[in-house]
Design an enzyme around this catalytic site. Sequence first.
Site, PDB file in Angstrom:
ATOM      1  N   GLY A  20       0.846  -1.185   0.000  1.00  0.00           N
ATOM      2  CA  GLY A  20       0.000   0.000   0.000  1.00  0.00           C
ATOM      3  C   GLY A  20       0.877   1.229   0.000  1.00  0.00           C
ATOM      4  CD  GLN A  34       3.833   5.751   2.546  1.00  0.00           C
ATOM      5  OE1 GLN A  34       2.856   5.196   2.079  1.00  0.00           O
ATOM      6  NE2 GLN A  34       4.862   5.086   3.054  1.00  0.00           N
ATOM      7  CG  HIS A  48       0.068   1.239   7.449  1.00  0.00           C
ATOM      8  ND1 HIS A  48       1.086   0.741   8.235  1.00  0.00           N
ATOM      9  CD2 HIS A  48       0.666   2.089   6.569  1.00  0.00           C
ATOM     10  CE1 HIS A  48       2.235   1.282   7.859  1.00  0.00           C
ATOM     11  NE2 HIS A  48       2.009   2.099   6.834  1.00  0.00           N
ATOM     12  CD  GLU A  49      -0.694   2.490   2.961  1.00  0.00           C
ATOM     13  OE1 GLU A  49      -0.200   3.646   2.968  1.00  0.00           O
ATOM     14  OE2 GLU A  49       0.002   1.468   3.053  1.00  0.00           O
ATOM     15  CB  CYS A  56       5.839   2.133   7.194  1.00  0.00           C
ATOM     16  SG  CYS A  56       5.325   3.633   6.351  1.00  0.00           S
ATOM     17  CG  LEU A  57       7.021   1.093   1.121  1.00  0.00           C
ATOM     18  CD1 LEU A  57       6.255   1.472  -0.141  1.00  0.00           C
ATOM     19  CD2 LEU A  57       8.111   0.073   0.825  1.00  0.00           C
ATOM     20  CG  HIS A  80       0.961   6.958   5.706  1.00  0.00           C
ATOM     21  ND1 HIS A  80       2.101   7.321   6.381  1.00  0.00           N
ATOM     22  CD2 HIS A  80       1.126   5.663   5.367  1.00  0.00           C
ATOM     23  CE1 HIS A  80       2.938   6.277   6.447  1.00  0.00           C
ATOM     24  NE2 HIS A  80       2.361   5.249   5.847  1.00  0.00           N
TER      25      HIS A  80
HETATM   26 NI    NI Z   1       3.218   3.363   5.677  1.00  0.00          NI
END
Ligand code: NI
Length: 177
Positions: free
Chosen positions: A48, A53, A143-144, A101-102, A147
């Site tokens: 995701g 991000q 999670h997304e 998480c990226l 953000h």
């Molecule tokens: Ni993330």
Amino acid sequence: MNIVSEIAQLGAPVLRMQAEVVSDVHDNEILQLIVAMQNTLAATSGVGIAAPQIGQSKRIIIVASRPTPRYPLAPLMEPTVMINPGFYALSSEQEKDWEGCLSIPGIRALVPRSVEIMITYTDQNGILVQASLSRFVARIFQHEFDHLEGKTYLDRVENNGDIYAESEYFKLIASDV
Ligand code: NI
């Protein structure tokens, strides 16, 4: 041409901002942003991504559960672009499971999330969609969504003992199987 964007890393101010509502899903800049998110996510083994991000504080996420080296047990689904998403829990049941998480490389943690949720979002055609999600896919969504609120999963960890180096996490899941 597939241009892959740089991924904002923990500490970048854009990851701490409340993202802006998208008013016109057909706006050319929004279309370009979505393509950039798709290309960037495809170049990773993430499941995701959220617009902040890649440095754009807009309310857009992509949920793309698939088995990857980062998440070998993830269910396969069509990557779904969700604009102005919202959700509520369908029950009070929460469970703790692993997230990464990226924007936070090298770390995994156990995070409590709602197990069953009802979501709404606008799709790329401007259609309002409602759907229920459960378990891992519901976790990705939450999670997304965080953000877009300027939160990361580390903000939801219940105690520091639930935070692992990724190398230790991989040892742990290897010993579980
Ligand atoms: Ni993330």
